[in-house]
Design an enzyme around this catalytic site. Sequence first.
Site, PDB file in Angstrom:
ATOM      1  N   LYS A  27      44.804  47.099  37.598  1.00 53.22           N
ATOM      2  CA  LYS A  27      45.651  46.083  37.222  1.00 53.22           C
ATOM      3  C   LYS A  27      45.962  45.845  35.760  1.00 53.22           C
ATOM      4  CE  LYS A  27      43.792  41.717  36.545  1.00 53.22           C
ATOM      5  NZ  LYS A  27      44.485  40.999  35.400  1.00 53.22           N
ATOM      6  N   ASN A  28      44.765  46.007  34.762  1.00 45.25           N
ATOM      7  CA  ASN A  28      45.176  45.982  33.394  1.00 45.25           C
ATOM      8  C   ASN A  28      45.866  47.194  32.844  1.00 45.25           C
ATOM      9  OD1 ASN A  28      43.911  43.555  33.394  1.00 45.25           O
ATOM     10  ND2 ASN A  28      41.843  44.366  33.041  1.00 45.25           N
ATOM     11  N   ARG A  99      48.304  36.493  30.785  1.00 42.33           N
ATOM     12  CA  ARG A  99      48.341  36.915  29.557  1.00 42.33           C
ATOM     13  C   ARG A  99      48.897  38.168  29.360  1.00 42.33           C
ATOM     14  NH1 ARG A  99      45.855  35.245  25.079  1.00 42.33           N
ATOM     15  NH2 ARG A  99      45.554  36.890  23.308  1.00 42.33           N
ATOM     16  N   CYS A 123      43.575  33.393  32.610  1.00 40.82           N
ATOM     17  CA  CYS A 123      41.968  32.733  32.606  1.00 40.82           C
ATOM     18  C   CYS A 123      41.827  31.990  31.425  1.00 40.82           C
ATOM     19  CB  CYS A 123      40.984  33.883  33.104  1.00 40.82           C
ATOM     20  SG  CYS A 123      41.191  34.476  34.705  1.00 40.82           S
ATOM     21  N   ARG A 128      41.831  33.142  22.846  1.00 42.94           N
ATOM     22  CA  ARG A 128      42.290  34.301  22.765  1.00 42.94           C
ATOM     23  C   ARG A 128      43.427  34.514  21.840  1.00 42.94           C
ATOM     24  NH1 ARG A 128      42.214  37.218  28.734  1.00 42.94           N
ATOM     25  NH2 ARG A 128      42.954  35.189  29.317  1.00 42.94           N
ATOM     26  N   ASP A 131      47.059  35.876  16.689  1.00 43.99           N
ATOM     27  CA  ASP A 131      47.446  36.119  15.401  1.00 43.99           C
ATOM     28  C   ASP A 131      47.321  37.838  15.111  1.00 43.99           C
ATOM     29  OD1 ASP A 131      44.847  36.108  15.854  1.00 43.99           O
ATOM     30  OD2 ASP A 131      44.384  35.119  13.896  1.00 43.99           O
ATOM     31  N   ASP A 314      34.357  41.838  31.474  1.00 41.17           N
ATOM     32  CA  ASP A 314      34.871  41.465  32.925  1.00 41.17           C
ATOM     33  C   ASP A 314      33.871  41.634  33.791  1.00 41.17           C
ATOM     34  OD1 ASP A 314      37.593  40.668  32.169  1.00 41.17           O
ATOM     35  OD2 ASP A 314      38.297  42.732  32.658  1.00 41.17           O
ATOM     36  N   ARG A 406      44.505  37.127  41.699  1.00 41.55           N
ATOM     37  CA  ARG A 406      45.137  38.110  40.661  1.00 41.55           C
ATOM     38  C   ARG A 406      44.697  39.425  40.410  1.00 41.55           C
ATOM     39  NH1 ARG A 406      44.063  35.310  35.557  1.00 41.55           N
ATOM     40  NH2 ARG A 406      45.292  36.999  34.878  1.00 41.55           N
TER      41      ARG A 406
END
Length: 442
Positions: A27-28, A99, A123, A128, A131, A314, A406
């Site tokens: 997924k990521n 995100r 989440c 998080r 910047d 995670d 998700r």
Amino acid sequence: MREELTKQILIEGGNKLHGEVHIGGAKNAVLKLMAAALLVKDVCIIHNVPDLSDVETMLEVINCLGAKTKYCKASQSIEINAADITNCTADYAFVSKMRASFNVLGALLSRCGEAKVALPGGCAIGERRVDFHIKGLQQLGAEVVIENGYVIAKAAELNGADIFLDIPSVGATENIMLASIFANGVTRIKNAAQEPEIIDLANFLNVMGADIVGAGSSELIINGVERSRLRGVEYSTIPDRIEAGTYICAVAAAGGDVVVRNVLPSHITFFTNKLIEIGTNIEVVDPYSLRISKDKQLKAIDLVTQPYPGFPTDMQAPMMSVLTLADGISIITESLYENRFMQIPELRRMGADIQHEGLHAIVKGVRELTGTQVKASDLRAGAAMVIAGLAANGTTAITDIHHIDRGYEKLEEKLSLLGANIKRIEQNSNLLDNQVIKTTGL
């Protein structure tokens, strides 16, 4: 009164897990490849795409920008045609859900010279900040402001720069990488994130025609290329190391013997070493398969979450569920996100003995967990509840499972094939917890 149906996952615990489980695409990684496809006017085809709500959300985001997409769930492929980007604004309604959608910021800035992207959601595991993203884009020459909850970036052209990240932020590394593809000269990202998903994004971009070296190390070098050099590609993403780790934890907690297919063992070495340390058996079956079995009582360990290649944050919550049943006292230190212990109150409801002191959780192993009603407070905390439910005595009912959806494709189906007694139900929210009125999907 209007009646609403809420979804739950019910688990009758106590079954050991046996068989084989196939892990889906990461997924990521997939979400970032989808953002990267916005860089070219050609068609990109991405394979090994899991059927997840986060993927649906990302499709909504890039469709909103003017790209045309086709998602074939049967073949697990997405076709993205970004020839006509008509909108450089990623709205709050979409970005607030996830995100990862914030990564369209770097891609839009690079492609269109401007971008307006809502500050991200996802989440609620802690602060998080963005910047690092903004500072990096400014160092490339972009004008960046935050107005009314949106990050607005503009640049007629971008110029390569040496950018040092205070922490190896995955999102900032990805956004800066995407923004600098067409920049004049060389961009060096120092203290860059080293996750396998970073390597996958760099590989995808290089296949498209970008010039990136050093992915997987702490210094990433992006040599800017002409826009005409990039082209549409067909690409298959890497397996999901976190999904693989979750099934490994499930076997460690519930017992059994399972072969995990479509996993790259080198991506989870630090994690599997910890599983071996607590007493599970793990062997590499072939370059894409691991076998996990448990035939003895587990023992406590200490662990600290760290950026890759350290123990992944995670996997902290799923691992905590395992350690609730280990002999002795484990100390888990969460060094990355201050709110990432939200599974603790729920695990306590199941009989776990856990003390929470700042960044540390002290887990005293108990003889058994007992099933009850719990909630998934975030994606990985939800996975922790599933693992605890598989090992618990009695029935566990998990609410707020949209968090789980998700990141876990066909969770109940995969676990059922391994022998778990698990199903998804819809329940009238006005009824008492155990008054199940409709069963679906099994």
